[in-house]
Write an enzyme that holds these catalytic residues in place. Structure first.
Site, PDB file in Angstrom:
ATOM      1  N   TYR A  75       1.205  44.728   4.748  1.00 40.61           N
ATOM      2  CA  TYR A  75       1.762  46.002   4.302  1.00 40.61           C
ATOM      3  C   TYR A  75       1.520  46.169   2.808  1.00 40.61           C
ATOM      4  CZ  TYR A  75       4.425  45.697   8.679  1.00 40.61           C
ATOM      5  OH  TYR A  75       4.790  45.584   9.987  1.00 40.61           O
ATOM      6  N   ARG A 181      11.607  47.719   3.975  1.00 41.24           N
ATOM      7  CA  ARG A 181      12.729  48.331   3.252  1.00 41.24           C
ATOM      8  C   ARG A 181      13.737  47.281   2.790  1.00 41.24           C
ATOM      9  NH1 ARG A 181      15.438  52.255   7.013  1.00 41.24           N
ATOM     10  NH2 ARG A 181      14.347  51.167   8.697  1.00 41.24           N
TER      11      ARG A 181
END
Length: 301
Positions: A75, A181
């Site tokens: 990511y 997150r």
């Protein structure tokens, strides 16, 4: 007799470069419709605001989904420093701010704490189930939710850019079940400045790269046409992380009937999970034992 599924009996993987603003399930439904497929599923949810690799399995390829779900993924994401939100991303409400801004060296040092086997608490607004209810549903109802920490393997976490004092761009390679997150939230806490994700892109997932993905515009443009089939990748790509064992026609028949079948070559060791192939096509996934594969999943011939 069971009810017959409607749609085409088509199998393979479609790698989609998911755009922002659409849910993963909506992408799956659109792809299934575009191919007219009987069955479809994805290998790892992306948040609606996230972009990048969303690997869609059709037909028999859905049996290989667990191997992509369990594979390492990369990511690239941007963290906004100095602001915490209730969702840990830019979609939520600001709940706290800070004037503190760490140096590049402080950020690099803090990242080391998130590498290896770590414990991570998923965001309050996530699909994690608590007593049968989704965490996000409880959070939206104003209920206080307490989510237990979960293990996560992080192979690497690096700073790739610092465009300004308020933002840092990071790249992470991790295993199954990682919440970017949560990384942003926890990094902000460690640094004493707070933080949340503003942009998130899955660069690759197992053998699938975002740069090789098709757009949703292309899926809609070529829907219900033979040209769309050209973008479908073999289901065998979903087994890339497992050893491949060649078998015989007789061995393939035995495995497809649920019995152990002989394999001719092996890079696997006794007890390893592997897959058997005949003329390059997947026959079964199972456990290798003394020259035979004991099948746990079989594929239609």
């Amino acid at each position: 007799m069971g009810r017959r599924r409607k749609g085409r009996d088509i199998s393979g993987w479609l790698v989609v470069d998911k755009p922002a603003g659409i849910t993963s399930n909506a992408v799956v439904n659109k792809v299934r419709w575009a191919f007219g497929a009987q069955k479809a599923g994805h290998a790892g949810t992306l948040d609606p605001a996230a972009t990048g690799v969303l690997a869609i399995a059709l037909g028999e390829a859905t049996k290989t989904v667990p191997y992509i779900t369990d594979a390492l993924k990369a990511y690239r994401f941007t963290v906004r420093l100095g602001v915490a939100t209730n969702t840990d991303d830019a979609e939520g409400e600001v709940i706290e701010t800070s004037d503190a801004r760490p140096s590049d060296a402080e950020i690099a040092a803090a990242l080391l704490r998130f590498i290896g086997d770590i414990e991570q608490v998923p965001p309050r607004f996530s699909a994690v189930k608590i007593d049968g209810e989704r965490a996000y549903a409880l959070a939206r109802a104003g209920e206080e939710v307490e989510i237990a920490p979960r293990p996560l393997y992080v192979e690497s976490l690096e700073m790739v850019a610092r465009p300004d004092p308020d933002h840092v761009e990071l790249e992470m390679v991790c295993g199954k079940g990682g919440y970017v997150r949560s990384i942003a939230r926890d990094l902000g806490r460690v640094l004493g400045c707070l933080g949340h994700v503003t942009e998130l892109r899955r660069v690759w997932s197992g053998p699938f790269d975002a740069e090789d993905g098709v757009t949703m515009d292309l899926v809609e443009e070529l829907a219900k046409t033979p040209e769309l089939d050209d973008y479908l990748r073999p289901l065998e790509e979903g087994l890339a992380d497992l050893p491949e064992l060649r078998t015989t026609p007789e061995g393939a028949t035995r495995m497809r009937n649920g019995n152990p079948g002989i394999v001719l070559t092996s890079d696997a060791e006794y007890g390893d999970e592997a897959w058997a192939s005949l003329d390059g096509e997947a026959v079964a996934v199972g456990i290798y034992k003394a020259g035979e594969l004991h099948p746990s999943r079989v594929f239609k011939g």
